[in-house]
Design a protein around this motif. Structure first.
Motif, PDB file in Angstrom:
ATOM      1  N   LEU B 219      37.607  39.696  45.757  1.00  0.00           N
ATOM      2  CA  LEU B 219      37.427  39.083  47.065  1.00  0.00           C
ATOM      3  C   LEU B 219      38.804  38.872  47.656  1.00  0.00           C
ATOM      4  O   LEU B 219      39.697  38.328  47.003  1.00  0.00           O
ATOM      5  CB  LEU B 219      36.709  37.742  46.867  1.00  0.00           C
ATOM      6  CG  LEU B 219      36.191  37.007  48.093  1.00  0.00           C
ATOM      7  CD1 LEU B 219      35.164  37.861  48.834  1.00  0.00           C
ATOM      8  CD2 LEU B 219      35.544  35.689  47.669  1.00  0.00           C
ATOM      9  N   TYR B 220      38.965  39.308  48.856  1.00  0.00           N
ATOM     10  CA  TYR B 220      40.255  39.100  49.510  1.00  0.00           C
ATOM     11  C   TYR B 220      40.027  38.858  50.990  1.00  0.00           C
ATOM     12  O   TYR B 220      39.325  39.626  51.648  1.00  0.00           O
ATOM     13  CB  TYR B 220      41.183  40.311  49.284  1.00  0.00           C
ATOM     14  CG  TYR B 220      42.487  40.146  50.026  1.00  0.00           C
ATOM     15  CD1 TYR B 220      43.386  39.135  49.646  1.00  0.00           C
ATOM     16  CD2 TYR B 220      42.793  40.943  51.127  1.00  0.00           C
ATOM     17  CE1 TYR B 220      44.559  38.942  50.344  1.00  0.00           C
ATOM     18  CE2 TYR B 220      43.965  40.755  51.837  1.00  0.00           C
ATOM     19  CZ  TYR B 220      44.850  39.745  51.444  1.00  0.00           C
ATOM     20  OH  TYR B 220      46.009  39.539  52.135  1.00  0.00           O
ATOM     21  N   ASN B 221      40.604  37.760  51.471  1.00  0.00           N
ATOM     22  CA  ASN B 221      40.514  37.425  52.891  1.00  0.00           C
ATOM     23  C   ASN B 221      39.059  37.441  53.408  1.00  0.00           C
ATOM     24  O   ASN B 221      38.768  37.960  54.480  1.00  0.00           O
ATOM     25  CB  ASN B 221      41.390  38.398  53.688  1.00  0.00           C
ATOM     26  CG  ASN B 221      41.687  37.855  55.085  1.00  0.00           C
ATOM     27  OD1 ASN B 221      41.500  36.652  55.333  1.00  0.00           O
ATOM     28  ND2 ASN B 221      42.115  38.729  55.985  1.00  0.00           N
ATOM     29  N   GLY B 222      38.168  36.882  52.606  1.00  0.00           N
ATOM     30  CA  GLY B 222      36.787  36.709  53.066  1.00  0.00           C
ATOM     31  C   GLY B 222      35.903  37.933  52.953  1.00  0.00           C
ATOM     32  O   GLY B 222      34.778  37.923  53.458  1.00  0.00           O
ATOM     33  N   ARG B 223      36.416  38.967  52.324  1.00  0.00           N
ATOM     34  CA  ARG B 223      35.590  40.167  52.141  1.00  0.00           C
ATOM     35  C   ARG B 223      35.728  40.686  50.717  1.00  0.00           C
ATOM     36  O   ARG B 223      36.749  40.478  50.076  1.00  0.00           O
ATOM     37  CB  ARG B 223      36.042  41.279  53.100  1.00  0.00           C
ATOM     38  CG  ARG B 223      35.697  41.030  54.542  1.00  0.00           C
ATOM     39  CD  ARG B 223      36.013  42.265  55.392  1.00  0.00           C
ATOM     40  NE  ARG B 223      35.823  41.954  56.800  1.00  0.00           N
ATOM     41  CZ  ARG B 223      36.772  41.441  57.575  1.00  0.00           C
ATOM     42  NH1 ARG B 223      37.987  41.219  57.088  1.00  0.00           N
ATOM     43  NH2 ARG B 223      36.525  41.162  58.845  1.00  0.00           N
ATOM     44  N   ILE B 224      34.696  41.394  50.258  1.00  0.00           N
ATOM     45  CA  ILE B 224      34.817  42.047  48.963  1.00  0.00           C
ATOM     46  C   ILE B 224      35.509  43.391  49.193  1.00  0.00           C
ATOM     47  O   ILE B 224      35.002  44.243  49.930  1.00  0.00           O
ATOM     48  CB  ILE B 224      33.448  42.211  48.293  1.00  0.00           C
ATOM     49  CG1 ILE B 224      32.992  40.811  47.833  1.00  0.00           C
ATOM     50  CG2 ILE B 224      33.517  43.176  47.110  1.00  0.00           C
ATOM     51  CD1 ILE B 224      31.618  40.741  47.247  1.00  0.00           C
ATOM     52  N   LYS B 239      48.351  44.504  37.264  1.00  0.00           N
ATOM     53  CA  LYS B 239      49.007  44.851  38.521  1.00  0.00           C
ATOM     54  C   LYS B 239      49.011  43.732  39.569  1.00  0.00           C
ATOM     55  O   LYS B 239      49.642  43.861  40.605  1.00  0.00           O
ATOM     56  CB  LYS B 239      48.322  46.081  39.142  1.00  0.00           C
ATOM     57  CG  LYS B 239      48.329  47.287  38.214  1.00  0.00           C
ATOM     58  CD  LYS B 239      48.259  48.601  38.965  1.00  0.00           C
ATOM     59  CE  LYS B 239      46.837  49.049  39.239  1.00  0.00           C
ATOM     60  NZ  LYS B 239      46.667  50.364  39.789  1.00  0.00           N
ATOM     61  N   GLY B 240      48.248  42.657  39.299  1.00  0.00           N
ATOM     62  CA  GLY B 240      48.124  41.612  40.320  1.00  0.00           C
ATOM     63  C   GLY B 240      47.211  42.071  41.446  1.00  0.00           C
ATOM     64  O   GLY B 240      46.508  43.080  41.314  1.00  0.00           O
ATOM     65  N   TYR B 241      47.229  41.308  42.548  1.00  0.00           N
ATOM     66  CA  TYR B 241      46.302  41.601  43.635  1.00  0.00           C
ATOM     67  C   TYR B 241      46.926  42.388  44.780  1.00  0.00           C
ATOM     68  O   TYR B 241      46.223  42.917  45.627  1.00  0.00           O
ATOM     69  CB  TYR B 241      45.724  40.288  44.180  1.00  0.00           C
ATOM     70  CG  TYR B 241      44.783  39.602  43.216  1.00  0.00           C
ATOM     71  CD1 TYR B 241      43.494  40.097  43.022  1.00  0.00           C
ATOM     72  CD2 TYR B 241      45.182  38.475  42.514  1.00  0.00           C
ATOM     73  CE1 TYR B 241      42.631  39.478  42.146  1.00  0.00           C
ATOM     74  CE2 TYR B 241      44.315  37.850  41.637  1.00  0.00           C
ATOM     75  CZ  TYR B 241      43.043  38.355  41.450  1.00  0.00           C
ATOM     76  OH  TYR B 241      42.189  37.750  40.591  1.00  0.00           O
ATOM     77  N   ASP B 242      48.279  42.440  44.775  1.00  0.00           N
ATOM     78  CA  ASP B 242      48.946  42.977  45.965  1.00  0.00           C
ATOM     79  C   ASP B 242      48.498  44.379  46.356  1.00  0.00           C
ATOM     80  O   ASP B 242      48.325  44.664  47.536  1.00  0.00           O
ATOM     81  CB  ASP B 242      50.472  42.954  45.770  1.00  0.00           C
ATOM     82  CG  ASP B 242      51.015  41.543  45.951  1.00  0.00           C
ATOM     83  OD1 ASP B 242      50.242  40.687  46.469  1.00  0.00           O
ATOM     84  OD2 ASP B 242      52.166  41.297  45.562  1.00  0.00           O
ATOM     85  N   TRP B 243      48.257  45.209  45.365  1.00  0.00           N
ATOM     86  CA  TRP B 243      47.904  46.605  45.663  1.00  0.00           C
ATOM     87  C   TRP B 243      46.562  46.726  46.393  1.00  0.00           C
ATOM     88  O   TRP B 243      46.251  47.752  46.964  1.00  0.00           O
ATOM     89  CB  TRP B 243      47.902  47.435  44.374  1.00  0.00           C
ATOM     90  CG  TRP B 243      46.866  46.976  43.348  1.00  0.00           C
ATOM     91  CD1 TRP B 243      46.952  45.893  42.555  1.00  0.00           C
ATOM     92  CD2 TRP B 243      45.622  47.592  43.043  1.00  0.00           C
ATOM     93  NE1 TRP B 243      45.858  45.777  41.769  1.00  0.00           N
ATOM     94  CE2 TRP B 243      45.005  46.819  42.029  1.00  0.00           C
ATOM     95  CE3 TRP B 243      44.960  48.763  43.521  1.00  0.00           C
ATOM     96  CZ2 TRP B 243      43.759  47.150  41.485  1.00  0.00           C
ATOM     97  CZ3 TRP B 243      43.726  49.074  42.960  1.00  0.00           C
ATOM     98  CH2 TRP B 243      43.137  48.265  41.960  1.00  0.00           C
ATOM     99  N   LEU B 244      45.766  45.629  46.368  1.00  0.00           N
ATOM    100  CA  LEU B 244      44.468  45.699  47.034  1.00  0.00           C
ATOM    101  C   LEU B 244      44.520  45.165  48.461  1.00  0.00           C
ATOM    102  O   LEU B 244      43.553  45.195  49.197  1.00  0.00           O
ATOM    103  CB  LEU B 244      43.445  44.877  46.247  1.00  0.00           C
ATOM    104  CG  LEU B 244      43.050  45.489  44.907  1.00  0.00           C
ATOM    105  CD1 LEU B 244      42.339  44.453  44.049  1.00  0.00           C
ATOM    106  CD2 LEU B 244      42.151  46.703  45.131  1.00  0.00           C
TER     107      LEU B 244
END
Lengths: 481, 246
Positions: B219-224, B239-244
């Motif tokens: 989930l990122y910024n209110g969306r899957i 890798k963390g979340y940044d790449w998404l």
């Protein structure tokens, strides 16, 4: 604030708000010497009692309504009230069951207070039923008399046991005690009289049920309990009144005398009509209750659950004269809508090694105001006196008020006096947590409030405790805003 | 079992969920991961009907019912359970009274009579053993004075008592040391059957070492923004979340 829990303030469910259509003998409105003489003569009282009333009346005329409480008391027109209303057919006090107006019988049935002994609550509670100014019926009198216990209306006690009444009446609460005590002493009508002889443990709970019915009247009951050496009694008191738009005045006195090693446990569930959700109507409850521990090791325990009345002004107190005597005060006071309460206790330590405990739980909701006021006084000679006080306030919503006024007056340096106070609030997070577990908001409030008050509720006799629990939930219905 | 379509929700006027679509089948374990502020907790609160959250658009169907039309207590009765990130303390209310009220309201909803006191206490004992809570629990007030670990175990204990169809574990691992984490996860696994589903909301992979998800969503910024198998959690750990975020 979220609006999720905001509910329309529901009409409070006061299920005792009905009136009884019964032929009631009401004396003319107004207060003067003549009215007092009329009351006294209707009750065929001896001269000494009329004299007591008249002195009290003369004193009352010199007094004004006390203003020190955290209450907004409207002007009361004492001339617009009738001071005596008799719903029994004959003016001569209690009668046999057959003689009581069936409507009166029905009223007490409806209130869950059957006056026929075979239908008694638990089979172990004797009742003195008082409607307006008159005691209608006292149950189990004969069975109690076998043990030498006197349980009857105070009018009857004046007739049959004048020496006892004369000795103790006004000996704990003088007519000069305060404005309302003076008023009560002048015009008091029925209430109960209890005498427990030496060494007798009362085998059943004694109770008085007070009911205001007639409109435009006040109720001025007077109760006197005397526990002789080494005796014990548990006494219960319940009160209700119809829903009326005008306010009704109730100014009572309860006096308790406890002698050597005797114990009196006095429990009240006060549920006078509290007025509607806008603050219209309701009973003005101005009560002076005091017990005197006169003997060595005497004990008085007050337990009160106060949910009713538009205004409550009440401080059940203990004067601890006897060495090693004990006073206790356990209170739950609930105010909702526009109710106001200023209630608490006085513990007056005079004897050596006297002990007192005060547990007060205030619950405020709606626009109500709820104050605890308590005095702990330790006299010069009260070596080793001990007091523990705990005053908690619970708030529902943000428009209500809770106040604590503890006073201490200590004149002996060996005294140990402790005071603790807390204020808490039922939070939306708590309610939502309950909701998520499947518990409805109303039930969640009931659960939280009963949990908060359980230290006090546990002190009540069983049947009373169950009633009181339900009453707490009902009193707070629709209070979450 | 659970179907979320185009869900939008606001908190204090700010839109946090911006169109969520999610389907959870019977018996499945879904993990929802994402950085702080991505809307994970909002999603769990909306599912259980917390009144501080407003749904502005979209639809949630739970076992064929329109979930959004039900008050929070009925969502509970229908079988949705939230293990709170921050369990609430309720002073004066004993666990035994609290659970008895909850269990009996659940039973009443299903048209069943309340449990007798002895049956209820027996049930408490059984379920307590599952999460290793001691016998003193029954007399303690709800969560009052509980340590962080005890609070989380107490959540799983309540879950065991209420036997939900869908359990949502909101950051159940936060504030737990590794031993407490293992106990809690074991409790969840024991309760999981082919008939009930679990949504695990978490920041980190570590809880997923114990509770194995079938599906992982980010989930990122209110969306899957991404949905994949359990290997996605490991990838995020690395890798963390940044790449998404693009």
């Amino acid at each position: 604030m979220s609006n999720g829990f905001v509910k329309q303030i529901a009409e409070e469910k006061y299920k005792y708000g009905f009136t009884t259509d019964v032929d009631t003998d009401i004396i003319q409105h107004g207060l003067n010497e003549d009215v007092i003489r009329q009351i006294s003569s209707r009750k065929a009282e001896p001269d000494w009692l009329l004299d007591f009333r008249l002195k009290a009346y003369a004193y009352w005329l010199t007094q004004t309504c006390p203003k020190w409480a955290h209450l907004d008391i409207p002007e009361i027109d004492y001339q617009s009230i009738s001071y005596y209303a008799d719903p029994t057919r004959r003016a001569k006090g209690p009668q046999t069951l057959e003689e009581i107006d069936p409507e009166v019988m029905k009223t007490f049935d409806k209130l869950g207070i059957p006056l026929e002994e075979r239908l008694a609550l638990s089979g172990n509670t004797a009742v003195d039923a008082v409607m307006d100014s008159v005691s209608v019926k006292t149950t189990f009198k004969e069975r109690l008399a076998e043990k030498g216990i006197i349980f009857c209306s105070i009018s009857e006690a004046v007739r049959n046991h004048p020496e006892l009444v004369r000795k103790y009446l006004g000996s704990v609460v003088s007519y000069r005690d305060n404005f309302f005590a003076a008023l009560n002493s002048a015009v008091f009508s029925d209430g109960s009289f209890v005498y427990i002889p030496k060494g007798v443990r009362c085998p059943m709970e004694l109770s008085t049920y007070f009911r205001i019915n007639a409109a435009g009247t006040g109720q001025f009951e007077r109760t006197l309990i005397v526990a002789d050496d080494d005796s014990y009694v548990s006494y219960l008191e319940g009160c209700t009144a119809p829903m009326r738009d005008e306010n009704q005045l109730h100014a009572a006195i309860v006096e308790i005398v406890v002698l050597d090693r005797a114990e009196v446990k006095y429990s009240t569930v006060q549920n006078w009509y509290p007025g509607d959700e806008k603050g219209q109507g309701g009973v003005f409850n101005f009560v002076t209750k005091r017990g005197h521990c006169r003997g060595e090791g005497s004990k008085i325990s007050w337990t009160q659950v106060e949910t009713g009345s538009a205004i409550t002004w009440k401080y059940p107190s203990c004067v601890l004269s006897g060495d090693n005597s004990v006073g206790e005060f356990y209170s739950v006071a609930v105010t909702n809508n526009y109710q106001q309460a200023d209630t608490g206790t006085k513990m007056i330590h005079l004897g050596r090694n006297t002990r007192s405990t005060i547990i007060s739980k205030g619950i405020s909701a709606g626009h109500s105001s709820n104050a605890y006021r308590g005095l702990v006084k330790v006299g010069e000679k009260a070596e080793g006196a001990r007091n523990y006080s705990q005053c908690d306030s619970l708030l529902l919503g943000d428009k209500c008020g809770a106040h604590t006024f503890p006073y201490m007056d200590i004149h002996n340096e060996t005294a140990v006096v402790e005071h603790e106070a807390t204020t808490s609030k039922i939070s939306e997070e708590q309610l939502f947590y309950c909701n998520q577990r499947g518990i409805k908001t109303e039930d969640a409030i009931g659960l939280i409030v009963n949990g908060y008050a359980k230290e006090v509720l546990n002190k009540l006799p069983m049947e009373f405790a169950v009633e009181a629990q339900k009453l707490l939930s009902v009193s707070l219905e629709g209070s979450v805003g | 079992m659970l179907k979320i379509e185009n869900l939008h929700a606001t908190v204090a006027g700010n839109e946090i969920l911006k169109g969520i679509d999610l389907e959870v089948g019977k018996g499945e374990v879904h993990a929802i991961m994402g950085p702080n502020g991505s809307g994970k907790s909002t999603l769990s609160n909306v599912l259980v009907g917390n009144p501080n959250y407003t749904v502005t658009e979209g639809k949630i169907t739970f076992q064929g019912k329109d979930l959004l039309s039900l008050p929070p207590e009925d969502r509970s009765h229908e079988g949705i359970f939230l293990s709170f990130q921050y369990p609430v303390e309720i002073p004066g209310v004993s666990m035994v009274n609290f659970m008895r009220t909850a269990v009996n309201e659940h039973r009443a909803y299903k048209g069943l009579a309340p449990l007798a006191a002895n049956e209820f206490l027996k049930l408490m004992r059984e379920k307590r053993a599952l999460v290793g809570l001691d016998g003193k629990l029954a007399n303690r007030s709800v969560n009052e004075g509980f340590s962080g670990g005890e609070k989380k175990r107490n959540e799983i204990f309540q879950m065991a008592m209420l036997e939900p169809v869908l359990s949502i574990l909101d950051e159940t691992d936060s504030g737990l040391d590794i031993d407490a984490l293992r106990v809690v996860a074991e409790g969840v696994n024991k309760l999981h059957t082919s008939d009930n589903s679990v949504i695990v909301i978490t920041h980190y992979q570590r809880l997923l070492d114990y509770i194995k998800p079938d599906v992982v969503h980010v989930l990122y910024n209110g969306r899957i923004v991404k949905t994949a198998g359990p290997e996605l959690a490991l990838e995020l750990e690395e890798k963390g979340y940044d790449w998404l975020k693009e």
